[in-house]
Design a protein around this motif. Sequence first.
Motif, PDB file in Angstrom:
ATOM      1  N   ASP A  40       0.714  -1.399  -0.134  1.00  0.00           N
ATOM      2  CA  ASP A  40      -0.094   0.114  -0.017  1.00  0.00           C
ATOM      3  C   ASP A  40       0.763   1.092  -0.222  1.00  0.00           C
ATOM      4  OD1 ASP A  40       0.986   0.035   2.526  1.00  0.00           O
ATOM      5  OD2 ASP A  40      -1.074   0.141   3.532  1.00  0.00           O
ATOM      6  N   GLY A  41       1.987   1.041  -0.032  1.00  0.00           N
ATOM      7  CA  GLY A  41       2.990   2.359  -0.113  1.00  0.00           C
ATOM      8  C   GLY A  41       3.408   2.635   1.348  1.00  0.00           C
ATOM      9  N   ARG A  42       2.908   2.094   2.338  1.00  0.00           N
ATOM     10  CA  ARG A  42       3.364   2.528   3.639  1.00  0.00           C
ATOM     11  C   ARG A  42       4.496   1.886   4.452  1.00  0.00           C
ATOM     12  NH1 ARG A  42      -1.800   3.062   7.682  1.00  0.00           N
ATOM     13  NH2 ARG A  42      -1.233   0.688   7.360  1.00  0.00           N
ATOM     14  N   GLN A  43       5.347   2.635   5.066  1.00  0.00           N
ATOM     15  CA  GLN A  43       6.292   1.737   5.725  1.00  0.00           C
ATOM     16  C   GLN A  43       5.880   0.899   6.710  1.00  0.00           C
ATOM     17  OE1 GLN A  43       9.131   4.135   7.447  1.00  0.00           O
ATOM     18  NE2 GLN A  43      11.078   2.367   7.414  1.00  0.00           N
ATOM     19  N   PHE A  44       6.214  -0.320   6.601  1.00  0.00           N
ATOM     20  CA  PHE A  44       5.539  -1.347   7.688  1.00  0.00           C
ATOM     21  C   PHE A  44       6.323  -1.255   8.879  1.00  0.00           C
ATOM     22  CE2 PHE A  44       5.820  -5.520   9.648  1.00  0.00           C
ATOM     23  CZ  PHE A  44       4.409  -5.819  10.015  1.00  0.00           C
ATOM     24  N   ASP A  45       7.559  -0.873   9.203  1.00  0.00           N
ATOM     25  CA  ASP A  45       8.504  -0.967  10.213  1.00  0.00           C
ATOM     26  C   ASP A  45       8.207  -0.280  11.318  1.00  0.00           C
ATOM     27  OD1 ASP A  45       9.778  -2.373   8.101  1.00  0.00           O
ATOM     28  OD2 ASP A  45      11.663  -1.794   8.810  1.00  0.00           O
ATOM     29  N   ARG A  46       7.451   0.891  11.253  1.00  0.00           N
ATOM     30  CA  ARG A  46       7.099   1.663  12.156  1.00  0.00           C
ATOM     31  C   ARG A  46       5.642   1.916  12.502  1.00  0.00           C
ATOM     32  NH1 ARG A  46      11.878   3.309  13.985  1.00  0.00           N
ATOM     33  NH2 ARG A  46      13.279   3.968  12.287  1.00  0.00           N
ATOM     34  N   ARG A  47       4.749   1.019  11.947  1.00  0.00           N
ATOM     35  CA  ARG A  47       3.632   0.975  12.448  1.00  0.00           C
ATOM     36  C   ARG A  47       3.348   0.312  13.536  1.00  0.00           C
ATOM     37  NH1 ARG A  47       0.822  -1.414   7.137  1.00  0.00           N
ATOM     38  NH2 ARG A  47       2.516  -0.493   5.745  1.00  0.00           N
ATOM     39  N   ARG A  48       2.564   0.897  14.449  1.00  0.00           N
ATOM     40  CA  ARG A  48       2.068   0.261  15.949  1.00  0.00           C
ATOM     41  C   ARG A  48       0.894  -0.597  15.812  1.00  0.00           C
ATOM     42  NH1 ARG A  48       3.399   4.379  20.529  1.00  0.00           N
ATOM     43  NH2 ARG A  48       5.791   4.805  19.876  1.00  0.00           N
ATOM     44  N   LEU A  49      -0.158  -0.104  14.982  1.00  0.00           N
ATOM     45  CA  LEU A  49      -1.257  -1.004  14.744  1.00  0.00           C
ATOM     46  C   LEU A  49      -1.246  -1.688  13.493  1.00  0.00           C
ATOM     47  CD1 LEU A  49      -3.964   1.393  16.051  1.00  0.00           C
ATOM     48  CD2 LEU A  49      -2.935  -0.483  17.263  1.00  0.00           C
ATOM     49  N   LEU A  50      -1.596  -3.122  13.243  1.00  0.00           N
ATOM     50  CA  LEU A  50      -1.591  -3.770  12.064  1.00  0.00           C
ATOM     51  C   LEU A  50      -3.203  -3.892  11.891  1.00  0.00           C
ATOM     52  CD1 LEU A  50       0.812  -6.392  13.250  1.00  0.00           C
ATOM     53  CD2 LEU A  50       1.298  -4.534  11.987  1.00  0.00           C
ATOM     54  N   THR A  51      -3.428  -3.960  10.577  1.00  0.00           N
ATOM     55  CA  THR A  51      -4.823  -4.223   9.993  1.00  0.00           C
ATOM     56  C   THR A  51      -4.878  -5.763  10.095  1.00  0.00           C
ATOM     57  OG1 THR A  51      -3.933  -4.527   7.575  1.00  0.00           O
ATOM     58  CG2 THR A  51      -4.575  -2.166   8.347  1.00  0.00           C
ATOM     59  N   GLN A  52      -6.155  -5.993  10.091  1.00  0.00           N
ATOM     60  CA  GLN A  52      -6.512  -7.564   9.862  1.00  0.00           C
ATOM     61  C   GLN A  52      -5.963  -8.287   8.703  1.00  0.00           C
ATOM     62  OE1 GLN A  52     -10.772  -7.805   9.894  1.00  0.00           O
ATOM     63  NE2 GLN A  52     -10.983  -7.417  12.067  1.00  0.00           N
ATOM     64  N   ARG A  53      -5.686  -7.618   7.677  1.00  0.00           N
ATOM     65  CA  ARG A  53      -4.961  -8.306   6.491  1.00  0.00           C
ATOM     66  C   ARG A  53      -3.571  -8.591   7.009  1.00  0.00           C
ATOM     67  NH1 ARG A  53      -1.619  -5.686   3.164  1.00  0.00           N
ATOM     68  NH2 ARG A  53      -1.196  -6.864   0.950  1.00  0.00           N
ATOM     69  N   GLU A  54      -3.075  -7.635   7.532  1.00  0.00           N
ATOM     70  CA  GLU A  54      -1.476  -7.807   7.874  1.00  0.00           C
ATOM     71  C   GLU A  54      -1.183  -8.921   8.920  1.00  0.00           C
ATOM     72  OE1 GLU A  54      -0.134  -2.936   7.005  1.00  0.00           O
ATOM     73  OE2 GLU A  54      -0.804  -3.477   9.206  1.00  0.00           O
ATOM     74  N   VAL A  55      -2.135  -9.019   9.808  1.00  0.00           N
ATOM     75  CA  VAL A  55      -1.914 -10.102  10.890  1.00  0.00           C
ATOM     76  C   VAL A  55      -2.079 -11.188  10.025  1.00  0.00           C
ATOM     77  CG1 VAL A  55      -3.296 -10.988  12.905  1.00  0.00           C
ATOM     78  CG2 VAL A  55      -2.760  -8.642  12.617  1.00  0.00           C
TER      79      VAL A  55
END
Length: 84
Positions: A40-55
């Motif tokens: 989606d173009g967003r950097q994954f490394d710094r995200r604190r909350l994960l979407t259901q898709r990511e989990v």
Amino acid sequence: MKRENLARAYFPDAAPRVAVRRLTAWIRSCPELYSQLTADGRQFDRRRLLTQREVRLIRKAVIILLQQLLSDTYNGFSCKIPPS
């Protein structure tokens, strides 16, 4: 879901920050998973909350890894994740 909660589920004996670092390092070592998490173009490394898709993607990758480790034909870790 908080990234910390997911990381603690996979690394229960580690301190929260260490668990997050370990999970993130493992994800980065899996190019196919990492590219899906950053599609989606967003950097994954710094995200604190994960979407259901990511989990879901991370859990799927962990299951695949465990299946590889338990199979008789294991010949090294592969991060091949079938498309959803």
